[in-house]
Design an enzyme around this catalytic site. Sequence first.
Site, short mmCIF file in Angstrom:
data_model
loop_
_atom_site.label_atom_id
_atom_site.label_comp_id
_atom_site.label_asym_id
_atom_site.label_seq_id
_atom_site.Cartn_x
_atom_site.Cartn_y
_atom_site.Cartn_z
N SER A 124 54.42 -32.59 53.54
CA SER A 124 55.35 -33.50 52.66
C SER A 124 54.70 -33.90 51.34
CB SER A 124 56.00 -34.61 53.50
OG SER A 124 56.85 -35.10 52.49
N LYS A 150 57.14 -29.17 51.71
CA LYS A 150 58.44 -29.98 51.38
C LYS A 150 58.48 -30.90 50.08
CE LYS A 150 59.97 -34.15 53.78
NZ LYS A 150 60.04 -34.70 55.00
N LYS A 152 59.52 -34.09 47.68
CA LYS A 152 60.58 -35.00 47.56
C LYS A 152 61.25 -34.92 46.45
CE LYS A 152 59.58 -37.59 51.28
NZ LYS A 152 60.36 -37.91 52.21
N ASP A 177 63.42 -33.28 50.14
CA ASP A 177 63.80 -34.23 50.68
C ASP A 177 64.13 -35.16 49.98
OD1 ASP A 177 64.33 -36.32 52.34
OD2 ASP A 177 62.36 -36.41 53.39
N GLU A 202 66.91 -32.06 52.98
CA GLU A 202 66.91 -33.13 53.81
C GLU A 202 67.54 -34.30 53.18
OE1 GLU A 202 62.87 -33.57 55.12
OE2 GLU A 202 63.22 -35.51 56.26
N ASP A 227 67.75 -36.54 58.63
CA ASP A 227 66.56 -37.34 59.07
C ASP A 227 67.12 -38.88 59.23
OD1 ASP A 227 64.59 -39.03 59.12
OD2 ASP A 227 63.52 -38.36 57.18
N LYS A 251 62.32 -37.81 64.40
CA LYS A 251 60.94 -38.97 64.19
C LYS A 251 61.09 -39.71 65.47
CE LYS A 251 60.65 -38.82 59.33
NZ LYS A 251 60.86 -39.59 57.88
N GLY A 279 57.35 -37.09 59.62
CA GLY A 279 56.12 -37.81 59.84
C GLY A 279 56.28 -39.22 59.06
O1 OSB Z 1 61.55 -38.93 54.80
O2 OSB Z 1 60.33 -37.89 55.81
C1 OSB Z 1 60.36 -38.63 55.36
C2 OSB Z 1 57.13 -40.63 54.49
C3 OSB Z 1 57.54 -41.94 54.62
C4 OSB Z 1 58.74 -42.01 54.58
C5 OSB Z 1 59.77 -41.05 54.92
C6 OSB Z 1 59.49 -39.78 54.89
C7 OSB Z 1 58.07 -39.60 54.46
C8 OSB Z 1 57.38 -38.32 54.51
C9 OSB Z 1 56.01 -38.06 54.97
O3 OSB Z 1 58.16 -37.19 54.11
C10 OSB Z 1 55.84 -37.12 55.87
C11 OSB Z 1 54.41 -37.38 56.34
O4 OSB Z 1 54.11 -38.17 57.31
O5 OSB Z 1 53.46 -36.57 55.96
MG MG Z 2 62.89 -37.13 55.61
#
Ligand code: OSB
Ligand code: MG
Length: 358
Positions: A124, A150, A152, A177, A202, A227, A251, A279
């Site tokens: 991510s 992925k 953001k 995401d 996402e 999510d 999660k 994560g």
């Molecule tokens: O939406 O998946 C998410 C990290 C913090 C809060 C929300 C998200 C995330 C990530 C990171 O996308 C995933 C990771 O731990 O590598």
């Molecule tokens: Mg997410």
Amino acid sequence: MDIRVDRIVLREIRMPLLHAFETSFGRTTERRIILVEACADGLSGWGEVTCGEDPFYNEEWTDSAWLILRDYAGTAKTAAVRGHRMALGGLEAAMWDLEARRNGVPLWKQIGGGARQKIPCGVSIGIQESVDALLKTIDGELASGYQRIKIKIKPGWDVLVVNEVRKRFPQTRLMVDANSAYTLADSDRLRQLDEFYLMMIEQPLAHDDIVDHADLQAKLATPICLDESIRTAQHAEQAIRLGACRIINIKLGRVGGFAEACRIHDIAVKAGIPVWCGGMLESGIGRAHNIALSTLPGFVLPGDVSASCRYWARDIIKPPVEVGPQGTITVRDGPGFGYEIDSEFLGSITVRQEVAAR
Ligand code: OSB
Ligand code: MG
């Protein structure tokens, strides 16, 4: 999980991230993580609370979780608590780890997993300073072997950025995401993402919405993955029934632990919906729990479970979580979560410690 424990020890640790992580809801530079140690019969089980430092991903944050665990966890009142799934999920995970250690089996076996010995991994990637910086980061992650990327997104960092990424990486398994940065009024903009054949979008809409996502999914060719919106098995069932998503991110913390995660997994598998493990910038303990969860048969898509070295100069487990050249993590066979805790280092980054009320 209803097993006896003698003592629940809470610790808060501070861990600076190697690189700031930015999403549509904010930027994180240092983690404040609560660890839960559940003790019984001379054994300890360990869990990690996955909430953020602020109530921006969902309603929980480090300080709220501390109070819930201190005053309600492991008491007769626990079952009456509404919400606070990440706080209680940290304890739940510790109980499973303890139970696995009691039985002398790996955590993945204790939860009924074991469908695979190698976990497929994705990364991510947070919002970057420039498209150039993003392209360079992606280059590096692909060179490390990661199986999917992925990125953001948020309004102003979406269609144009994805267009550039797609031009440069036409073959890469790619997804985005939004962390709830859009509304149904943005449907046309989100539909523009269809031309980039993404694996999924996402959580485009509100963190607590299912119905609007169903409307949006009907307009999009790209699968929606939920999510934030999926906190319970009932949410999963409802989202699938309404057509609000075609994929689910599970999660552990968000759903309150392994029991609910397994229920959601089972509902998804039955409905033919693929799942993957999300994560929350976890330390090694949370990472190890995510690896165990990812061995359930329905976790067929690469998750956001990646190497310790992407986040930490030094992790609290030994060895750190490592990702091989094919972009996989090899599942370990030791009892419980399968790694050693680096107690000396853990002690040095602990800023508070308290025994929970009984
Ligand atoms: O939406 O998946 C998410 C990290 C913090 C809060 C929300 C998200 C995330 C990530 C990171 O996308 C995933 C990771 O731990 O590598
Ligand atoms: Mg997410």
